[in-house]
Scaffold this active site. Structure first.
Site, PDB file in Angstrom:
ATOM      1  N   ASP A  48      -6.362 -15.972   1.374  1.00 11.41           N
ATOM      2  CA  ASP A  48      -5.530 -14.883   0.859  1.00 11.41           C
ATOM      3  C   ASP A  48      -6.015 -13.600   1.529  1.00 11.41           C
ATOM      4  OD1 ASP A  48      -4.454 -12.739  -0.510  1.00 11.41           O
ATOM      5  OD2 ASP A  48      -4.591 -13.710  -2.479  1.00 11.41           O
ATOM      6  N   LYS A  90       0.415  -6.188   1.272  1.00  9.65           N
ATOM      7  CA  LYS A  90      -0.160  -4.837   1.248  1.00  9.65           C
ATOM      8  C   LYS A  90       0.069  -4.026   2.526  1.00  9.65           C
ATOM      9  CE  LYS A  90      -2.483  -5.036  -2.893  1.00  9.65           C
ATOM     10  NZ  LYS A  90      -3.135  -6.258  -3.387  1.00  9.65           N
ATOM     11  N   PHE A 114      -8.287 -12.726  -7.145  1.00  8.41           N
ATOM     12  CA  PHE A 114      -7.003 -12.136  -7.555  1.00  8.41           C
ATOM     13  C   PHE A 114      -5.944 -12.562  -6.555  1.00  8.41           C
ATOM     14  CE2 PHE A 114      -3.579  -9.065  -7.706  1.00  8.41           C
ATOM     15  CZ  PHE A 114      -3.314  -9.042  -9.069  1.00  8.41           C
TER      16      PHE A 114
END
Ligand code: PLP
Length: 413
Positions: A227, A256, A142
């Site tokens: 990532d 995040k 993702f």
């Protein structure tokens, strides 16, 4: 703790307003959050929830940590925004934090994880030989919702209906080196991988696999991109997820937890790669703005001053141990995996009902990829708070298999 997740009268008004004026692209819980403190959230009707999910690992230092709130308030009174045509102090300090806790690279700031990955993909194409443009990513990955990011995200449900996607992407199964080698050719610019896949089910990339990708990139003139949007900033018990297997990327992306809840994303690249992002090649109006950057600095300071990496390792080990104990007499649990406070519990059946039952009892966890319970408490979590949540989860899992048996720990409550 509450025993229902039905919206109360004060929540209903907000929900009705959303139904009228906000697009319906999210599946929302029937809850209106109005306040947070540490690992707890209160809804509009005054019910308290224990948050062992931290909003996809965003509120890593807990909700509204006093030092974070103070840093934001102070910066807001001083300077909220300046364009990137000016230097600003917080952005420089945050870049220093990122570089000195990782591999000493240089940073570019944006506002989200998807944008950070867009930047990394663009930089990889700039930093490699002219004919190289292809990107290899992994099944069940993702990487976000922009066009390049959904193209890199090798899960059909995120790409459905958006074709044509961005050319040049191909996918391999995670931890399958042979499959990666088959995809590499003279036009491959980069390999993009999450050290631990979050959304895809908390799937850990093997250290040997990542090391082999590192070698492959070195041999073939490709850029290795990690990532770290979900694994970064302490989540795995180290500053960065790559420090668990000990394999360094050329570019890492983050978001995040970086801003403690304010909107910020970044990529950090080794200096020789970073130099390809010359003036005019890439930009973001809000990227690294003083407000979000000051919040980011506060997050790093809190993690350092409160020894939260150590707490994450300890609490992570305890969380895993309790889940493994639970596995011994719960046929529902197939596997427990992850690092630090990023833990996935693979069930033998759908986990949506378990997550919903926990919520009804005042515990917020997440179910991803159908069968994987994802538990990501704030790094500030204490053993007592973990026990409070895991006792609820244990009861739900026991009830789910029809015994309703209490655990030893749940009697303490
Ligand atoms: C959440 C996430 C993204 C996307 O971040 P946004 O801020 O939602 O754009 C990218 N990669 C990973 C690993 C993520 O977990």
């Amino acid at each position: 703790m509450s025993d229902t997740s039905q919206p109360g009268p004060k929540s209903r008004e907000t929900i009705e307003r959303f139904n009228k004026y906000v697009m319906s692209n999210y599946t929302r819980l029937p809850l209106v959050a109005v306040r947070g403190e540490g690992p707890y959230i209160w809804d509009a009707d005054g019910k308290r929830y224990l948050d062992l999910f931290s909003g996809w690992a965003v509120t890593g230092v807990g909700h509204c940590h006093p030092r974070l709130a103070e840093a934001i308030a102070k910066q807001a009174a001083k300077l909220i925004f300046m364009p990137n045509t000016w230097y600003t102090e917080p952005q420089g300090r945050l870049a220093e934090w990122i570089a000195t806790t990782s591999f000493g690279g240089k940073c570019f700031f944006c506002n989200s994880g998807a944008e950070a990955n867009e930047g990394a993909i663009k930089l990889a194409r700039l930093a490699t030989a002219k004919e190289k443009y292809k990107i290899i990513s992994f099944e069940n990955s993702f990487h976000g919702r922009t066009f390049a990011a959904i193209t890199a995200t090798a899960q059909p449900k995120y790409q459905q209906g958006f074709a044509p996607l961005v050319p040049g992407f191909s996918y391999a199964p995670l931890n399958d080196l042979e499959a990666v080698e088959k995809l590499v050719d003279g036009e491959t610019a980069a390999i993009l991988v999450e050290p631990i896949q979050g959304e895809g089910g908390v799937n850990v990339a093997d250290a040997e696999f990542l090391r082999a990708l590192r070698d492959l990139c070195d041999q073939r003139g490709m850029v290795l991109i990690f990532d770290e949007v979900q694994t970064g900033v302490g989540r795995c018990g180290t500053w960065w997820g790559y420090q668990v297997p000990g394999v360094e990327p050329d570019i890492m992306t983050m978001a995040k937890q970086l801003g403690g809840g304010t909107a910020i994303g970044a990529m950090c690249a080794k200096p020789e790669v970073a130099e390809h992002l010359k003036p005019g090649t890439h930009a973001s109006t809000f990227g690294g703005n003083p407000l979000a950057a000051a919040a980011g600095c506060a997050v790093f300071e809190i993690i350092r001053d409160e020894n939260l990496l150590e707490n994450t390792q300890k609490m992570g080990a305890y969380l895993k141990q309790r889940m493994l104990e639970l596995k011994q007499d719960s046929p529902l649990i197939a596997e427990v995996r992850g690092a630090g406070l990023m833990v996935g519990v693979e069930l033998t059946e759908s986990g949506a009902g378990v997550a919903a039952a926990c919520l009804a009892k005042g515990l917020h966890i997440n179910c991803t990829h159908g069968t994987v319970l994802r538990i990501m408490p704030p790094l500030t979590i204490t053993r007592e708070q973990l026990d409070e949540g895991l006792d609820v989860l244990a009861d739900v899992l026991n009830a789910e298999r029809g015994t309703g048996r209490q655990t030893a720990n749940s009697k303490k409550q």
